[in-house]
Write an enzyme that holds these catalytic residues in place. Structure first.
Site, PDB file in Angstrom:
ATOM      1  N   HIS A 186       0.849  -1.195   0.000  1.00 34.03           N
ATOM      2  CA  HIS A 186       0.000   0.000   0.000  1.00 34.03           C
ATOM      3  C   HIS A 186       0.880   1.238   0.000  1.00 34.03           C
ATOM      4  O   HIS A 186       2.068   1.189   0.334  1.00 34.03           O
ATOM      5  CB  HIS A 186      -0.967   0.018   1.190  1.00 34.03           C
ATOM      6  CG  HIS A 186      -0.340   0.213   2.536  1.00 34.03           C
ATOM      7  ND1 HIS A 186      -0.048   1.458   3.051  1.00 34.03           N
ATOM      8  CD2 HIS A 186       0.059  -0.673   3.482  1.00 34.03           C
ATOM      9  CE1 HIS A 186       0.476   1.331   4.252  1.00 34.03           C
ATOM     10  NE2 HIS A 186       0.571   0.046   4.535  1.00 34.03           N
ATOM     11  N   CYS A 201       3.811  -4.181   6.717  1.00 28.03           N
ATOM     12  CA  CYS A 201       3.371  -3.986   5.342  1.00 28.03           C
ATOM     13  C   CYS A 201       4.535  -3.584   4.441  1.00 28.03           C
ATOM     14  O   CYS A 201       5.583  -3.159   4.910  1.00 28.03           O
ATOM     15  CB  CYS A 201       2.281  -2.917   5.271  1.00 28.03           C
ATOM     16  SG  CYS A 201       0.688  -3.470   5.893  1.00 28.03           S
TER      17      CYS A 201
END
Length: 231
Positions: A186, A201
């Site tokens: 992301h 992440c």
């Protein structure tokens, strides 16, 4: 008359509280803006990276250049000191640049899976390939910090949410593509070299995250390997 004296006393009391607070707040930026005259252990390497005269001695101009680099990438304290964190970021940038357009030179990312997103934790790079053909990248990424290391291995994208917001950290995660529990590709609004890293992440620039969103689908493979420096 008693009411007037009381109001005056209260006003003076409030002023007495506000004035020191204002002075304290006003002094913080000045302290934060100070530039060190100390020569750091990586002075000469940092100077060379920044295109400064590499004499290994700190100067006012050196400090300003180092501080600008630190500010850009969120390296603290931002005082222009050529320390290990600053040089570590620069060294990683040099290694990333040396990869060029052949990120899978060592063959670590599988070439028998068709379209696959590869993540090299050691070099903090990611790319998309189809067999041995490079489709996009490599691009710098920001993976899990110490204690929140991005998990390695072969995975698959299982859920995509373009406007996702983290239910744990309550921060936006645009163009999220989840591949392992709460770990996802992301975009973020910080430098890809901003230490210490994510909570697991694979952070990307908005440009890269949009491209990954357009190229990948649910069921596509993701392969994560290596070890992030400092973890």
């Amino acid at each position: 008359m008693g009411d007037i004296r009381r109001r005056t006393a209260v006003a003076l009391g409030v002023t007495g509280l506000v004035a020191p607070l204002a002075l304290t707040l006003g002094s913080a930026p000045a302290s934060a803006a100070s530039c060190t005259s100390s020569t750091g252990p990586y002075q000469k390497k940092v100077e060379k990276f920044l295109g400064r005269p590499a004499d290994g001695r700190q100067s006012a101009a050196d400090c300003r250049a180092i501080r600008a680099f630190q500010s850009k990438h969120g390296i603290t304290p931002t005082i222009g000191y050529a320390g290990p964190v600053t040089w570590g970021v620069m060294d990683l940038m040099n290694k990333q640049k040396a990869v060029g357009h052949n990120p899978n030179r060592a063959g670590r990312c599988p070439v028998n899976k068709g379209r696959i997103a590869c993540v090299d934790l050691t070099l903090q790079l990611s790319w998309i390939q189809d067999g041995s053909r490079l489709v996009y990248g490599p691009v710098p990424v920001r993976t899990g910090r110490n204690g929140y290391e991005t998990r390695t291995g072969l995975k698959k994208i299982y859920w995509r949410h373009i406007d996702h917001v983290s239910s744990i950290y309550h921060v936006p995660m645009p163009y999220s593509q989840f591949f392992d529990g709460g770990e996802a590709f992301h975009s973020v609004g910080v430098s890809m070299w901003n230490p210490p890293g994510s909570h697991g992440c694979v952070n990307m620039t908005t440009k890269a995250a949009k491209k990954y969103w357009s190229l990948l689908r649910n069921g596509d493979d993701v392969y994560v390997y290596g070890r992030k420096p400092g973890t």
